[in-house]
Structures are given as C-alpha cells and as structure tokens.
Design a protein around this motif. Structure first.
Motif, PDB file in Angstrom:
ATOM      1  N   LEU A  30       0.802  -1.215   0.000  1.00  0.00           N
ATOM      2  CA  LEU A  30       0.000   0.000   0.000  1.00  0.00           C
ATOM      3  C   LEU A  30       0.843   1.277   0.000  1.00  0.00           C
ATOM      4  O   LEU A  30       0.332   2.354  -0.322  1.00  0.00           O
ATOM      5  CB  LEU A  30      -0.958   0.024   1.192  1.00  0.00           C
ATOM      6  CG  LEU A  30      -2.132  -0.958   1.134  1.00  0.00           C
ATOM      7  CD1 LEU A  30      -3.139  -0.645   2.228  1.00  0.00           C
ATOM      8  CD2 LEU A  30      -2.815  -0.944  -0.223  1.00  0.00           C
ATOM      9  N   GLY A  31       2.124   1.147   0.336  1.00  0.00           N
ATOM     10  CA  GLY A  31       2.991   2.318   0.256  1.00  0.00           C
ATOM     11  C   GLY A  31       3.056   2.863  -1.168  1.00  0.00           C
ATOM     12  O   GLY A  31       3.050   4.085  -1.384  1.00  0.00           O
ATOM     13  N   LYS A  34      -0.164   4.634  -1.895  1.00  0.00           N
ATOM     14  CA  LYS A  34      -0.210   5.934  -1.209  1.00  0.00           C
ATOM     15  C   LYS A  34       0.572   6.980  -1.994  1.00  0.00           C
ATOM     16  O   LYS A  34       0.159   8.159  -2.078  1.00  0.00           O
ATOM     17  CB  LYS A  34       0.334   5.791   0.217  1.00  0.00           C
ATOM     18  CG  LYS A  34       0.147   7.051   1.069  1.00  0.00           C
ATOM     19  CD  LYS A  34       0.452   6.767   2.511  1.00  0.00           C
ATOM     20  CE  LYS A  34       0.377   8.012   3.371  1.00  0.00           C
ATOM     21  NZ  LYS A  34      -0.916   8.704   3.261  1.00  0.00           N
ATOM     22  N   ARG A  35       1.689   6.595  -2.591  1.00  0.00           N
ATOM     23  CA  ARG A  35       2.468   7.541  -3.390  1.00  0.00           C
ATOM     24  C   ARG A  35       1.673   7.994  -4.619  1.00  0.00           C
ATOM     25  O   ARG A  35       1.731   9.172  -5.004  1.00  0.00           O
ATOM     26  CB  ARG A  35       3.799   6.912  -3.804  1.00  0.00           C
ATOM     27  CG  ARG A  35       4.795   6.811  -2.641  1.00  0.00           C
ATOM     28  CD  ARG A  35       6.186   6.474  -3.111  1.00  0.00           C
ATOM     29  NE  ARG A  35       6.286   5.113  -3.621  1.00  0.00           N
ATOM     30  CZ  ARG A  35       6.519   4.049  -2.860  1.00  0.00           C
ATOM     31  NH1 ARG A  35       6.654   4.197  -1.548  1.00  0.00           N
ATOM     32  NH2 ARG A  35       6.617   2.860  -3.398  1.00  0.00           N
ATOM     33  N   ILE A  37      -1.608   8.158  -4.803  1.00  0.00           N
ATOM     34  CA  ILE A  37      -2.647   9.067  -4.309  1.00  0.00           C
ATOM     35  C   ILE A  37      -2.062  10.431  -3.974  1.00  0.00           C
ATOM     36  O   ILE A  37      -2.652  11.476  -4.287  1.00  0.00           O
ATOM     37  CB  ILE A  37      -3.352   8.438  -3.090  1.00  0.00           C
ATOM     38  CG1 ILE A  37      -4.195   7.238  -3.559  1.00  0.00           C
ATOM     39  CG2 ILE A  37      -4.227   9.459  -2.363  1.00  0.00           C
ATOM     40  CD1 ILE A  37      -4.815   6.434  -2.443  1.00  0.00           C
ATOM     41  N   ASP A  38      -0.886  10.440  -3.361  1.00  0.00           N
ATOM     42  CA  ASP A  38      -0.241  11.715  -3.042  1.00  0.00           C
ATOM     43  C   ASP A  38       0.048  12.516  -4.316  1.00  0.00           C
ATOM     44  O   ASP A  38      -0.135  13.741  -4.349  1.00  0.00           O
ATOM     45  CB  ASP A  38       1.054  11.478  -2.261  1.00  0.00           C
ATOM     46  CG  ASP A  38       0.803  10.965  -0.851  1.00  0.00           C
ATOM     47  OD1 ASP A  38      -0.345  11.087  -0.372  1.00  0.00           O
ATOM     48  OD2 ASP A  38       1.748  10.436  -0.242  1.00  0.00           O
ATOM     49  N   TYR A  55      -8.968  -3.600  -1.258  1.00  0.00           N
ATOM     50  CA  TYR A  55      -9.644  -2.576  -0.470  1.00  0.00           C
ATOM     51  C   TYR A  55     -10.881  -3.140   0.229  1.00  0.00           C
ATOM     52  O   TYR A  55     -11.165  -2.793   1.375  1.00  0.00           O
ATOM     53  CB  TYR A  55     -10.059  -1.380  -1.344  1.00  0.00           C
ATOM     54  CG  TYR A  55     -10.943  -0.430  -0.584  1.00  0.00           C
ATOM     55  CD1 TYR A  55     -10.408   0.400   0.393  1.00  0.00           C
ATOM     56  CD2 TYR A  55     -12.333  -0.437  -0.760  1.00  0.00           C
ATOM     57  CE1 TYR A  55     -11.225   1.222   1.152  1.00  0.00           C
ATOM     58  CE2 TYR A  55     -13.150   0.390  -0.013  1.00  0.00           C
ATOM     59  CZ  TYR A  55     -12.595   1.213   0.945  1.00  0.00           C
ATOM     60  OH  TYR A  55     -13.404   2.008   1.706  1.00  0.00           O
ATOM     61  N   TYR A  65      -5.401   4.687   6.060  1.00  0.00           N
ATOM     62  CA  TYR A  65      -3.962   4.658   5.764  1.00  0.00           C
ATOM     63  C   TYR A  65      -3.643   5.427   4.485  1.00  0.00           C
ATOM     64  O   TYR A  65      -2.666   6.195   4.427  1.00  0.00           O
ATOM     65  CB  TYR A  65      -3.478   3.210   5.631  1.00  0.00           C
ATOM     66  CG  TYR A  65      -2.037   3.104   5.212  1.00  0.00           C
ATOM     67  CD1 TYR A  65      -1.010   3.252   6.141  1.00  0.00           C
ATOM     68  CD2 TYR A  65      -1.692   2.889   3.878  1.00  0.00           C
ATOM     69  CE1 TYR A  65       0.321   3.186   5.752  1.00  0.00           C
ATOM     70  CE2 TYR A  65      -0.367   2.821   3.475  1.00  0.00           C
ATOM     71  CZ  TYR A  65       0.637   2.962   4.420  1.00  0.00           C
ATOM     72  OH  TYR A  65       1.954   2.907   4.032  1.00  0.00           O
ATOM     73  N   LEU A  66      -4.460   5.234   3.447  1.00  0.00           N
ATOM     74  CA  LEU A  66      -4.184   5.851   2.157  1.00  0.00           C
ATOM     75  C   LEU A  66      -4.647   7.305   2.082  1.00  0.00           C
ATOM     76  O   LEU A  66      -4.282   8.018   1.153  1.00  0.00           O
ATOM     77  CB  LEU A  66      -4.857   5.034   1.044  1.00  0.00           C
ATOM     78  CG  LEU A  66      -4.298   3.620   0.857  1.00  0.00           C
ATOM     79  CD1 LEU A  66      -5.162   2.818  -0.104  1.00  0.00           C
ATOM     80  CD2 LEU A  66      -2.859   3.681   0.350  1.00  0.00           C
ATOM     81  N   GLU A  67      -5.463   7.711   3.047  1.00  0.00           N
ATOM     82  CA  GLU A  67      -5.956   9.092   3.118  1.00  0.00           C
ATOM     83  C   GLU A  67      -6.698   9.500   1.848  1.00  0.00           C
ATOM     84  O   GLU A  67      -6.588  10.640   1.381  1.00  0.00           O
ATOM     85  CB  GLU A  67      -4.811  10.062   3.422  1.00  0.00           C
ATOM     86  CG  GLU A  67      -4.158   9.803   4.766  1.00  0.00           C
ATOM     87  CD  GLU A  67      -3.073  10.809   5.092  1.00  0.00           C
ATOM     88  OE1 GLU A  67      -2.248  11.103   4.203  1.00  0.00           O
ATOM     89  OE2 GLU A  67      -3.046  11.301   6.235  1.00  0.00           O
ATOM     90  N   ARG A 102     -14.211   8.535   4.628  1.00  0.00           N
ATOM     91  CA  ARG A 102     -13.138   8.548   5.630  1.00  0.00           C
ATOM     92  C   ARG A 102     -13.546   9.408   6.820  1.00  0.00           C
ATOM     93  O   ARG A 102     -13.985  10.557   6.671  1.00  0.00           O
ATOM     94  CB  ARG A 102     -11.840   9.076   5.022  1.00  0.00           C
ATOM     95  CG  ARG A 102     -10.675   9.087   6.003  1.00  0.00           C
ATOM     96  CD  ARG A 102      -9.348   9.040   5.285  1.00  0.00           C
ATOM     97  NE  ARG A 102      -9.145  10.206   4.445  1.00  0.00           N
ATOM     98  CZ  ARG A 102      -8.454  11.285   4.801  1.00  0.00           C
ATOM     99  NH1 ARG A 102      -7.939  11.370   6.033  1.00  0.00           N
ATOM    100  NH2 ARG A 102      -8.281  12.284   3.964  1.00  0.00           N
TER     101      ARG A 102
END
Length: 371
Positions: A30-31, A34-35, A37-38, A55, A65-67, A102
């Motif tokens: 998931l890292g 997350k990148r 999504i960022d 998911y 976690y993923l915001e 969220r």
C-alpha cells in the motif's frame, strides 16, 4: 500527464493486493498506492475513491492509511455509477451501497449483483499489447462468490458466499472478441473453476464448440471432479490448473474446513494427469494444529503426487472476519483490536525455524518446488 490533460472530477484508484502474503518477510504494497494518491493530490482537487478486492477486505483501515476521500467495498459496477450520479447532483451520499467515507464510516449496505450478465465486460482495447511469447493471460471471471468457507480465506468478504454466474454464451463471446484481437492465452480467475461441475462442463463444451484455438489455466478445487469434466477441459484448451489442496494430513484439512481428503486430492491429480493437464500445487504449513508429524506427512504426500510444480507457504496470512482470525485471537497471536491491515500471520511458533529448514531440505530433492 493524464490528470493534467483530462482534468477529472473524480479519481478512482483500484487496490488489488495489500501485501504479497509472504511471511519472511512480507512486502507491504500500500505504500506504492499511497504515493500514487499523493501525486494525484498534487495535481488535482478531485475526490479520490478507492475500490477493488484488496480494499474490500479492509474498507476502513485502508481508507485511513491511504488518506483517500471515500471507498467502495464490493462490486463497483453497481455502486460506483450510483455514487457518481449523486456526486454530480450534489445529493446526499447516505445509502450508497458499500460506500465508506473517511472519518464517517459506512453509508449503505453493500449489494451483490444477482445477474452478472448485466455487468459490463472488459474492453479488449484496455489490455497490454499482445506478445505471443509472453506469459500474460487475459483474466476471465465467470463466477463470483464461494460457499466453501475455508478458515483462512477472504473470498467471502470480497465476493460473498453464494456462487453467481455469467451465462457461458456471454463468456465465450467475450473470449472470442479477444481472440479476434490476437490474444490466445487466458486465465480463469474464478476461485473454484470446477464448482458447480455442471456449469464448468457447459462452459467447456461451448469453448470447445467455438473452435477458438485458445490456451488457458484455472484454479481447481480438489474432489469435485470427474473424468468427463477433465476431458472437456482438455478439449477446450486447458493446459494448467492451480490445485489448491493446501495440506496432505486429514486432521489439518478438517481444521482448514476443506471438503476433501487426501484420497480425493490424489484421484483429482491422477485424472488431471491422465487428461494431459499440467498441475501447480499449493501447500500451506504452520497453521492451527500443525505438528512436526503433520507437516512431514503433508510434504511426503505432496511429493508423492509428482506434480509439475509446487508452491509452499510457511505461515498463513490472517484476514479479518475469518475463522483463522478468531483462532489467532484465542491463541494470543493477535488482539481483537488488530485491524490486520499490516500483515500478520498464523504460525505455530515453536515450528517456524524447523519448518524452514525442513522445507528447504525437501526443496533440494524436488525440482519445481518453490516458496
């Protein structure tokens, strides 16, 4: 480039896998998500919606976690259009099936599509460019849901317990479109291709009757098979099955809630071999009830099958809402509050070192075995 040129109003991100399910050591995936999504956040103010199989197992913890802004648990073909319509009308999102916001939580109970024929099929133009020498197989899903309820499995959380099917005619039409586009290798991703047998036979007859000239592989549940099905599969182009028997010691199979025994595994394997279908076996060691004796018996049993390849897993990934998770809590391996997003494994701790040494020794003698 896509975001800057397209200017999306909503961005969807599919999460297929949480980790690689490998205990030593696990690779948390998931890292990377997350990148992505960022990066999307830097380029757009559009709300980000999560979905996908991974998911759906962790709808709240993955969202946190993923915001991301929201996520859809379950079948997005139903809920995502509803969500988009409500967002476009600036309507209340309350009641949207399977939608999590969220920091707010579930907005509406998830829904399962009863008639899979009403759902869209993948556009043939979305796949990678075809290379005849590559291993890529076009994924084909003909059924959703699994009633077998293995104690470690997350399929029921993702797809439900009732088997729902596409009509074989539509499946063959979809395959034919891909054949016309130059594809010839396919992978049936159904968790149990041979369940129910009557459906699998009908599908194979229609594939063979279409004279499509394809090659395919699938996932097979031991014991629920006869020679007619194997012959039909071979005629239809099946070249390999993933045979998920997971153990070769009957008391361990019972703990896993398997509906077969070692004799039925062997009969299934012999029928597949007689049909000329390659077999990739799967063995999971170190779970509840495992002892040195049971592990040795499972390894010896697996070796006696003479499969073409074997994947051995030491330790079993614990997923929420499974019988294995309840056992792990009772045995003190996890707490009831653990959301399990970061990989946790069930392993009989006093066996871990011995299992690794023993499996390595077996692998040296068995070509085609891997872990």
């Amino acid at each position: 480039e896509v975001i800057e040129s397209f200017h999306p109003e909503v961005i969807g991100v599919a999460v297929r896998n949480i980790d690689d399910q490998n205990m030593a050591p696990p690779r948390f995936l998931l890292g990377q998500v997350k990148r992505v999504i960022d990066d999307c956040r830097k380029l757009s103010n559009a709300p980000i919606v999560l979905g996908g199989a991974g998911y759906s197992i962790f709808p709240e913890s993955a969202l946190d976690y993923l915001e991301a802004d929201m996520g859809i648990q379950g079948e997005g073909e139903i809920a995502f259009p509803v969500l988009l319509d409500r967002m476009q009308r600036v309507a209340d999102l309350k009641g949207t099936p399977g939608l999590y916001l969220r920091g707010v939580g579930l907005q509406g109970e998830r829904q399962y599509a009863e008639d899979l024929d009403q759902l869209p099929l993948p556009d043939v133009n979305l796949w990678p460019t075809y290379t005849p020498s590559g291993d890529f197989g076009i994924p084909v899903q003909t059924r959703r849901g699994c009633p077998m309820n293995c104690n470690y499995c997350s399929t029921a959380t993702i797809e439900g317990c009732s088997i729902r099917r596409r009509s074989p005619d539509l499946v063959v039409e979809n395959i034919a479109r891909h054949v016309d586009a130059g594809y010839e290798k396919f992978y049936f991703v159904d968790n149990t291709f041979n369940l129910p047998q009557s459906y699998a036979k009908d599908l194979c007859r229609k594939i063979a009757g279409g004279k499509l000239g394809i090659f395919w592989r699938c996932i097979f549940y031991p014991g629920k098979v006869d020679a007619e099905l194997v012959n039909l599969m071979a005629r239809a182009g099946c070249k390999e099955v993933s045979l998920g028997f997971e153990g070769g010691f009957e008391p361990i199979l019972r703990i896993m809630n398997k509906k077969f025994n070692p004799d039925s595994i062997r009969r299934t394997s012999e029928m597949l071999r007689a049909g000329g279908i390659r077999q990739l076996g799967f063995l999971m060691l170190g779970g509840p009830g495992e002892t040195r004796e049971s592990a040795e018996q499972s390894l010896a049993f697996a070796a006696s099958l003479n499969l073409d390849a074997m994947k051995i897993t030491i330790g079993i990934r614990i997923y929420p809402d499974t019988a294995l998770a309840k056992i792990a809590v009772a045995d003190g391996l996890i707490t009831p509050e653990d959301n399990l997003l970061f990989p946790r494994f069930y392993i009989v701790q006093e066996l871990e070192g011995w299992l690794r040494e023993t499996v390595n020794t077996w692998m040296e003698k068995q070509p085609g075995w891997m872990n």
